[in-house]
Design a protein around this motif. Structure first.
Motif, PDB file in Angstrom:
ATOM      1  N   ALA A  16       9.210 -64.222 -14.522  1.00  0.00           N
ATOM      2  CA  ALA A  16       8.710 -63.286 -13.560  1.00  0.00           C
ATOM      3  C   ALA A  16       9.202 -61.661 -13.858  1.00  0.00           C
ATOM      4  O   ALA A  16      10.188 -61.740 -14.289  1.00  0.00           O
ATOM      5  N   ASP A  18       8.827 -57.334 -12.946  1.00  0.00           N
ATOM      6  CA  ASP A  18       8.333 -56.296 -12.222  1.00  0.00           C
ATOM      7  C   ASP A  18       7.648 -55.280 -13.115  1.00  0.00           C
ATOM      8  O   ASP A  18       7.364 -55.515 -14.271  1.00  0.00           O
ATOM      9  N   SER A  19       6.993 -54.369 -12.652  1.00  0.00           N
ATOM     10  CA  SER A  19       6.280 -53.386 -13.764  1.00  0.00           C
ATOM     11  C   SER A  19       6.529 -52.086 -13.441  1.00  0.00           C
ATOM     12  O   SER A  19       6.018 -51.140 -13.730  1.00  0.00           O
ATOM     13  N   THR A  30       3.422 -47.872 -13.749  1.00  0.00           N
ATOM     14  CA  THR A  30       3.380 -49.056 -13.822  1.00  0.00           C
ATOM     15  C   THR A  30       3.118 -49.520 -15.128  1.00  0.00           C
ATOM     16  O   THR A  30       1.865 -49.091 -15.728  1.00  0.00           O
ATOM     17  N   CYS A  32       2.871 -53.166 -17.524  1.00  0.00           N
ATOM     18  CA  CYS A  32       3.233 -54.717 -17.428  1.00  0.00           C
ATOM     19  C   CYS A  32       4.292 -55.051 -18.443  1.00  0.00           C
ATOM     20  O   CYS A  32       4.250 -54.469 -19.212  1.00  0.00           O
ATOM     21  N   PRO A 192       3.679 -53.948  -8.645  1.00  0.00           N
ATOM     22  CA  PRO A 192       3.522 -55.542  -8.772  1.00  0.00           C
ATOM     23  C   PRO A 192       4.603 -56.132  -9.535  1.00  0.00           C
ATOM     24  O   PRO A 192       5.272 -55.817 -10.422  1.00  0.00           O
ATOM     25  N   ASP A 194       4.483 -59.497 -11.906  1.00  0.00           N
ATOM     26  CA  ASP A 194       3.750 -60.944 -12.660  1.00  0.00           C
ATOM     27  C   ASP A 194       4.472 -62.074 -12.795  1.00  0.00           C
ATOM     28  O   ASP A 194       5.795 -62.074 -13.075  1.00  0.00           O
ATOM     29  N   ARG A 208      -1.160 -68.090 -13.838  1.00  0.00           N
ATOM     30  CA  ARG A 208      -0.430 -66.533 -13.707  1.00  0.00           C
ATOM     31  C   ARG A 208      -0.983 -65.866 -12.361  1.00  0.00           C
ATOM     32  O   ARG A 208      -2.153 -66.105 -11.880  1.00  0.00           O
ATOM     33  N   HIS A 209      -0.146 -65.110 -11.906  1.00  0.00           N
ATOM     34  CA  HIS A 209      -0.420 -64.403 -10.601  1.00  0.00           C
ATOM     35  C   HIS A 209       0.146 -62.988 -10.639  1.00  0.00           C
ATOM     36  O   HIS A 209       1.562 -63.054 -11.069  1.00  0.00           O
ATOM     37  N   ARG A 210      -0.502 -62.064  -9.992  1.00  0.00           N
ATOM     38  CA  ARG A 210       0.190 -60.612 -10.105  1.00  0.00           C
ATOM     39  C   ARG A 210       0.400 -60.591  -8.695  1.00  0.00           C
ATOM     40  O   ARG A 210      -0.660 -60.532  -7.761  1.00  0.00           O
ATOM     41  N   ASP A 212       0.964 -57.731  -5.774  1.00  0.00           N
ATOM     42  CA  ASP A 212       0.854 -56.331  -5.541  1.00  0.00           C
ATOM     43  C   ASP A 212       1.341 -56.058  -4.053  1.00  0.00           C
ATOM     44  O   ASP A 212       1.415 -57.099  -3.299  1.00  0.00           O
ATOM     45  N   ASP A 215      -0.226 -58.303  -1.126  1.00  0.00           N
ATOM     46  CA  ASP A 215      -0.436 -59.593  -1.240  1.00  0.00           C
ATOM     47  C   ASP A 215       0.471 -60.114   0.091  1.00  0.00           C
ATOM     48  O   ASP A 215       1.546 -59.929   0.573  1.00  0.00           O
TER      49      ASP A 215
END
Lengths: 243, 243
Positions: A16, A18-19, A30, A32, A192, A194, A208-210, A212, A215
């Motif tokens: 996991a 952050d961005s 931001t 990735c 977000p 990741d 895989r999930h983002r 934000d 959410d």
């Protein structure tokens, strides 16, 4: 700053990150910080990075170029260990080159740290932390997780919960609670988030999930956790020496 | 390292500090980092310190000597503000002198940070954080607590719980939970913990307590908190994207 977590558990790997990238509080962007390379059936590699963005982007590009030049994908390495070695070499080289070429920028920190994990065919899932010096350490059953970046706020809950035998779902929830604590106490870590989960022998990213700011699940998790904490706190016994 | 917390609440002031000093992991000692000066009915001042032990001990000695020379106790100052000014001046002077006298020790960190709080007659309770540069900031209703030393592990719970209107008992419990998280995640912070509580207008320490490794209440608090956290964690909803 950045916050990133990698875990190697009996069930597989969890990552996991952050961005948020910032150079001063008025320069927040931001990006990735999770790079995934996968060749389904052959192997999957995840890299998380923290530190100087120019350095980390350069390292990632060079590693990708390396695969193109060698005409074989990164996942064709016989071991994640050799991938960690490669990342360490490129990282060290990039930091040295940048520092030597810009000696007048003596107060700029060009360093960076990487988490490199994954599984290639014929090997178990492995996880490494690669330091700016180019050397690295591997996660073991005694230390099933590594953190990079702004790691202290979110460490206590990981210390309490993360063991090799917990389920992947529990591990992901724990990572998200750890992010919640960090985001609450430090402005420079933000959504977000990741998330990537790789089950052992899947040889590709299983999920895989983002996450934000919209959410709903993460919002529920944060409020359940916050309410639960307050409740537990409210039930703690009073010290006898205060009575 | 050190961990220290100071709070200024509607009910008064709360202080807590650990007692572990280390210069490398094989040179660990116990030193009280809480200095209390009180003249019942006139005023009470509490100082917590983190950083270089030689520096902090020198600053505390100088401030006490200052009171002897001036032939009036520290609590005779008309305001805690002027006490913070005095601590700032002595701290800055001590760091500069030590650094200048030992230029060959360029890699030794002689800096230190102080929390200075208390109440003198005619003034409300106040709390200051004094930096190595000698300047300082004051706690307000928006920021009712300050931390010094190894502060990140234990910050999330303080951020969640500490508000000016909570009870002194709740505040002390929250400080102890914050210490628990810190001790769990960082070897260099350890028992005993010194706690002092000063109710508004008491003009003396209302309650002082030292928590050592034999302290049954702290052991209960730690295990209740740990169990409670696990329980709350176990009840968190699963992400729908994992189902």
């Amino acid at each position: 700053m950045t916050y990133g977590i990698g875990m190697v558990l009996n069930g597989g790997l969890v990552f996991a990150s952050d961005s948020r990238t910032n150079a001063g509080l008025d320069h927040v962007s931001t990006f990735c910080k999770m790079t995934v390379v996968e060749t389904p059936g052959q192997g999957v590699i995840v890299m998380l990075n923290s530190g100087n963005l120019a350095t980390t982007q350069q390292v990632v590009s060079r590693i990708k170029q390396h695969a193109v030049d060698a005409d074989k994908p990164l996942t064709a390495h016989a071991s994640i260990f050799t991938v960690a070695e490669l990342v360490g070499r490129e990282l060290r080289k990039t930091i040295l080159t940048t520092t030597n070429e810009a000696p007048e920028q003596g107060d700029v920190d060009f360093t960076a740290t990487f988490l490199v994990g994954g599984q290639v065919k014929g090997e178990v899932p492995r996880l490494f932390m690669v330091y700016p010096q180019g050397n690295f350490i591997e996660s073991t059953v005694d230390t099933p997780f590594f953190q990079i970046g702004e790691s202290k706020y979110g460490k206590p809950i990981l210390d309490r919960v993360i063991q090799p035998n917990i389920s992947m779902t529990q591990a992901i929830k724990c990572a998200l609670v750890s992010f919640d604590s960090t985001i609450k106490s430090n402005l420079s870590v933000g959504l977000p988030i990741d998330v990537a989960m790789i089950k052992t022998n899947d040889l590709q990213v299983t999920k895989r999930h983002r996450i934000d700011s919209e959410d709903i699940y993460f919002r529920d998790l944060r409020s359940s956790w916050s309410q639960g904490l307050r409740q537990v706190f409210g039930q703690l016994p009073d010290p006898d020496w205060l009575k």
